[in-house]
Design an enzyme around this catalytic site. Structure first.
Site, PDB file in Angstrom:
ATOM      1  N   GLU A   1       0.816  -1.217   0.000  1.00  0.00           N
ATOM      2  CA  GLU A   1       0.000   0.000   0.000  1.00  0.00           C
ATOM      3  C   GLU A   1       0.853   1.271   0.000  1.00  0.00           C
ATOM      4  OE1 GLU A   1      -2.901  -0.107   3.127  1.00  0.00           O
ATOM      5  OE2 GLU A   1      -3.936  -1.844   2.292  1.00  0.00           O
TER       6      GLU A   1
ATOM      7  N   GLU B   1      -5.050  -8.730   0.779  1.00  0.00           N
ATOM      8  CA  GLU B   1      -5.716  -8.422   2.053  1.00  0.00           C
ATOM      9  C   GLU B   1      -7.195  -8.228   1.790  1.00  0.00           C
ATOM     10  OE1 GLU B   1      -4.296  -5.129   4.402  1.00  0.00           O
ATOM     11  OE2 GLU B   1      -2.192  -5.661   4.051  1.00  0.00           O
TER      12      GLU B   1
END
Length: 469
Positions: free
Chosen positions: A168, A365
């Site tokens: 991220e 995720e």
């Protein structure tokens, strides 16, 4: 109705974790401080109940028992991260032998349990010494990161065949340089653009280094939040287009396609936010794209045209061109104030298939955080049916994307064990395994048992409304 959902043979089932959120031992084993250690030390009241990362979930001490629990909860793969500041306490120089020993033992223990390690090199945890010279604002730090990554490839690459460069990477840009929820708490859009560019450059250079050393695969993990317009009104559609450029394509396009999305440069130039870069750096990024992609998905982004003019004296923010829209009737995880919209995972799958060369990708995720989860406990056993429902709904739509040709190879949840979660600390729990913060005891939740059955059956029986039938 009931529908049997089946996944491709060899599908990756598992979870993701990060060093800072799970290891603990923040000042032990030769580890240097990272920005989270420092920020907590200097401003503990900004963290929920003033709980910091010094202990976290104790994976540093309990990894052998925890890895056995991975197998008991249906993992055939696991994505932890390596701590840069544990490997190199000052960010560069001599490697820390205690860190090498620890990560070697973790990797070996995973393999012994039949759990494939998929290692991530960076999860928000800039070494403090590197931040003190500017972090990823400074191209010198790019070179130190590449040296760190190369060291990991050489030390662990004989057993680790899949890597991620960053998790991220847009989050430290937004949190640290725009919206003040990560250290160094700047509000500086030009610095944000430089950090974003340099992070992508660091990733490309690490990929270049990796392919000189190994024949494995290396990628990047991006959190994708598909941008949906409020309506078909051209102003709303344009707002969503620009939101997509900033919030998704700004990292997705250079990582997978080797080029920045059309329109981004012009917008940044208009607001005097262009980063400093060279043609040679652009060529490195173009020539060193990812082998596969990790996608973290939690919530969609819904936007509409701005209803007010931006303040001309305020720092530039992407929201200059759009504003967030709260759709009436949306389904919410009230504990995170996030919308639950599982169909977006299908939309992501088709977008990757159609616009990104159908690159190999995995859900790296997906999960649901819940506050005060002990409300749902019988003794130490937590009956988290809400989490199982969340997983099933998302897997239903992911499966549809796979059946329609999207090249998805796995599904990892966040996370294996209840973990320390940045400023939110232990407010919300995400794990398949419950952690007692007082005793350190671990107890598999109902969702952990369900996930084991999911792995064993390589699928599940989906009951209820079948939206796309």
């Amino acid at each position: 109705m009931t529908k049997q959902i089946e996944f491709p043979k060899g599908f990756y089932w598992g979870s993701a974790a990060s060093a800072t959120q799970t290891e603990g031992a923040a000042h032990e084993g030769g580890k240097g401080e990272n920005i989270w250690d420092y920020w907590y030390k200097t401003q503990p009241k900004r963290f929920y109940e003033k709980v910091g990362p010094e202990k976290a979930s104790g994976f540093y001490y309990n990894f052998r028992a925890d890895i056995k629990l991975l197998r008991q909860t249906g993992h055939n793969s696991f994505r932890p991260s390596i701590s840069w500041s544990r490997m190199f306490p000052n960010g560069f120089g001599e490697v820390n032998p205690e860190a090498v020993r620890f990560y070697n033992e973790v990797i070996d223990a995973l393999i012994e349990e039949g759990v494939e390690p998929i290692m991530n090199l960076y999860h928000f945890d800039m070494p403090l010494a590197m931040q003190e010279i500017g972090g990823f604002e400074n191209k010198e730090v790019v070179e130190h990161y590449v040296a760190y990554a190369t060291t990991c490839f050489r030390l662990f690459g004989d057993r680790v065949k899949r890597w991620f460069t960053f998790n991220e990477p847009i989050v430290p840009v937004e949190g640290g340089y725009l919206y003040d929820f990560h250290y160094p708490n700047k509000v500086d859009p030009k610095a944000a653009a430089q950090v974003a560019f340099n992070t992508l450059l660091a990733s490309a250079k690490a990929i270049e280094s990796y392919h000189k050393i190994s024949d494995g695969k290396i990628g990047i993990v991006l959190n994708l939040t598909p941008s949906y317009p409020r309506s078909d009104n051209p102003a709303d559609v344009e707002a969503a287009r620009i939101a997509e450029i900033f919030c998704n394509k700004s990292f997705l396009d250079p990582a997978v396609l080797g080029k920045f999305p059309e329109g981004l440069k012009e917008i940044l130039a208009k607001h005097d936010c262009l980063p400093v870069y060279s043609k040679e750096e652009l060529a490195i990024m173009e020539q060193n794209t990812v082998d596969f992609l990790g996608v973290n998905y939690y919530q969609p982004r819904r936007v509409c045209a701005r209803e007010t003019l931006p303040n001309p004296d305020a720092p530039f923010m992407p929201e200059y061109y759009f504003q967030n829209y709260e759709m009436p009737g949306r389904r919410m995880n009230i504990y995170k104030n996030w919308e639950i919209y599982e169909q977006a995972l299908y939309d992501i799958a088709i977008n990757i298939r159609d616009n990104y060369g159908n690159i190999e990708w995995m859900v790296s995720e997906n999960g649901m955080g819940v506050k005060d989860e002990r409300r749902f406990a019988k003794g130490d056993y937590i009956e988290d049916d809400y989490r199982i429902e969340f997983f099933e709904d998302h897997l239903y739509w992911l499966n549809k994307g796979i059946l329609e040709g999207s090249n998805c190879i796995g599904y990892h949840v966040w996370t294996f064990i209840d973990n320390w979660s940045w400023m939110n600390a232990y407010c919300n729990r995400y794990g398949l395994v419950s952690l007692n913060l007082t005793t350190g005891n671990r107890t598999i939740k109902k969702s952990g048992e369900w996930f084991k059955a999911l792995h064993d059956n390589n699928g599940f029986s989906y009951e209820g409304v079948l939206p796309y039938e």
